[in-house]
Motif scaffolding. Sequence first.
Motif, short mmCIF file in Angstrom:
data_model
loop_
_atom_site.label_atom_id
_atom_site.label_comp_id
_atom_site.label_asym_id
_atom_site.label_seq_id
_atom_site.Cartn_x
_atom_site.Cartn_y
_atom_site.Cartn_z
N HIS A 39 0.83 -1.21 0.00
CA HIS A 39 0.00 0.00 0.00
C HIS A 39 0.86 1.27 0.00
O HIS A 39 0.46 2.30 -0.53
CB HIS A 39 -1.00 -0.01 1.17
CG HIS A 39 -0.39 0.20 2.51
ND1 HIS A 39 0.18 -0.82 3.22
CD2 HIS A 39 -0.26 1.32 3.28
CE1 HIS A 39 0.64 -0.36 4.37
NE2 HIS A 39 0.38 0.95 4.43
N VAL A 40 2.07 1.20 0.56
CA VAL A 40 2.96 2.35 0.55
C VAL A 40 3.52 2.57 -0.87
O VAL A 40 3.63 3.71 -1.32
CB VAL A 40 4.11 2.17 1.57
CG1 VAL A 40 5.10 3.31 1.50
CG2 VAL A 40 3.54 2.04 2.97
N ILE A 41 3.83 1.49 -1.56
CA ILE A 41 4.29 1.60 -2.95
C ILE A 41 3.22 2.28 -3.80
O ILE A 41 3.51 3.23 -4.53
CB ILE A 41 4.63 0.20 -3.53
CG1 ILE A 41 5.85 -0.38 -2.83
CG2 ILE A 41 4.83 0.27 -5.04
CD1 ILE A 41 6.13 -1.84 -3.16
N ILE A 42 1.98 1.84 -3.67
CA ILE A 42 0.89 2.41 -4.46
C ILE A 42 0.64 3.86 -4.05
O ILE A 42 0.39 4.71 -4.90
CB ILE A 42 -0.38 1.54 -4.33
CG1 ILE A 42 -0.12 0.18 -4.99
CG2 ILE A 42 -1.58 2.22 -4.97
CD1 ILE A 42 -1.19 -0.84 -4.77
N THR A 43 0.72 4.15 -2.78
CA THR A 43 0.55 5.53 -2.30
C THR A 43 1.63 6.44 -2.89
O THR A 43 1.34 7.58 -3.29
CB THR A 43 0.58 5.57 -0.76
OG1 THR A 43 -0.47 4.74 -0.25
CG2 THR A 43 0.39 6.98 -0.24
N THR A 98 -6.37 -1.39 -11.41
CA THR A 98 -6.14 -0.23 -10.57
C THR A 98 -5.16 -0.54 -9.43
O THR A 98 -4.92 0.32 -8.59
CB THR A 98 -7.45 0.29 -9.95
OG1 THR A 98 -8.04 -0.75 -9.16
CG2 THR A 98 -8.42 0.76 -11.02
N LEU A 99 -4.66 -1.78 -9.41
CA LEU A 99 -3.69 -2.20 -8.39
C LEU A 99 -4.22 -1.96 -6.98
O LEU A 99 -3.59 -1.32 -6.15
CB LEU A 99 -2.34 -1.51 -8.62
CG LEU A 99 -1.73 -1.75 -10.01
CD1 LEU A 99 -0.50 -0.88 -10.22
CD2 LEU A 99 -1.39 -3.21 -10.22
N LYS A 100 -5.39 -2.49 -6.72
CA LYS A 100 -6.06 -2.33 -5.43
C LYS A 100 -5.47 -3.28 -4.39
O LYS A 100 -5.33 -4.46 -4.63
CB LYS A 100 -7.55 -2.60 -5.56
CG LYS A 100 -8.34 -2.29 -4.30
CD LYS A 100 -9.80 -2.66 -4.44
CE LYS A 100 -10.49 -1.76 -5.42
NZ LYS A 100 -11.93 -2.03 -5.52
N VAL A 101 -5.13 -2.71 -3.23
CA VAL A 101 -4.51 -3.47 -2.15
C VAL A 101 -5.30 -3.22 -0.87
O VAL A 101 -5.64 -2.08 -0.57
CB VAL A 101 -3.03 -3.03 -1.95
CG1 VAL A 101 -2.45 -3.66 -0.72
CG2 VAL A 101 -2.22 -3.36 -3.16
N ASP A 102 -5.59 -4.29 -0.13
CA ASP A 102 -6.22 -4.14 1.19
C ASP A 102 -5.12 -4.03 2.23
O ASP A 102 -4.21 -4.85 2.27
CB ASP A 102 -7.09 -5.36 1.52
CG ASP A 102 -8.34 -5.41 0.67
OD1 ASP A 102 -8.92 -4.35 0.43
OD2 ASP A 102 -8.73 -6.52 0.26
N ASN A 103 -5.21 -3.00 3.07
CA ASN A 103 -4.25 -2.86 4.16
C ASN A 103 -5.04 -2.62 5.44
O ASN A 103 -5.28 -1.50 5.84
CB ASN A 103 -3.24 -1.74 3.88
CG ASN A 103 -3.89 -0.40 3.59
OD1 ASN A 103 -4.91 -0.35 2.92
ND2 ASN A 103 -3.32 0.67 4.09
N GLY A 104 -5.43 -3.72 6.04
CA GLY A 104 -6.23 -3.61 7.26
C GLY A 104 -7.64 -3.18 6.94
O GLY A 104 -8.36 -3.85 6.22
N ASN A 105 -8.06 -2.05 7.49
CA ASN A 105 -9.43 -1.57 7.26
C ASN A 105 -9.57 -0.74 5.99
O ASN A 105 -10.67 -0.43 5.58
CB ASN A 105 -9.87 -0.70 8.45
CG ASN A 105 -9.93 -1.50 9.74
OD1 ASN A 105 -10.10 -2.71 9.72
ND2 ASN A 105 -9.77 -0.83 10.86
N ASN A 106 -8.46 -0.36 5.38
CA ASN A 106 -8.49 0.52 4.21
C ASN A 106 -8.10 -0.22 2.94
O ASN A 106 -7.46 -1.25 3.00
CB ASN A 106 -7.53 1.70 4.40
CG ASN A 106 -7.89 2.55 5.59
OD1 ASN A 106 -9.07 2.75 5.89
ND2 ASN A 106 -6.89 3.04 6.29
#
Length: 121
Positions: A39-43, A98-106
């Motif tokens: 999620h940090v890479i995508i951010t 869209t390279l969607k990643v789940d990171n906990g609740n987000n």
Amino acid sequence: LIKFKAPIRKLIKKLYEKKFCTINGFPTSRKSWTVLEDHVIITNFNSVLRKLLGYYSKAHNQKSLRNIQYILQYSCAMTLGHKHRLNIPKIFKKFGTTLKVDNGNNQTCLALENFSKKKRV
């Protein structure tokens, strides 16, 4: 009438200097980011993408920004692929286009623009 055009070649050169692509605009993996969480890479890629697309949102050659979006989307996919040791088709199958990643609740996904439907004011 003044026309504001995005300097696509200069943008590709800047992306090359920042190691997002080759000098010809072919996407490359950001190897230094493979140690980060997904999620940090995508951010990080979102940050670059949103800054560029936001700044040039009123450009008359806005459809040309698809090239920049393509470079960043595939560079992100290549970076994730490098991290997970998967090829690009498998990355898109796992995370979607869209390279969607789940990171906990987000959920984090790449902020892609649809240039074909967008109308300039």
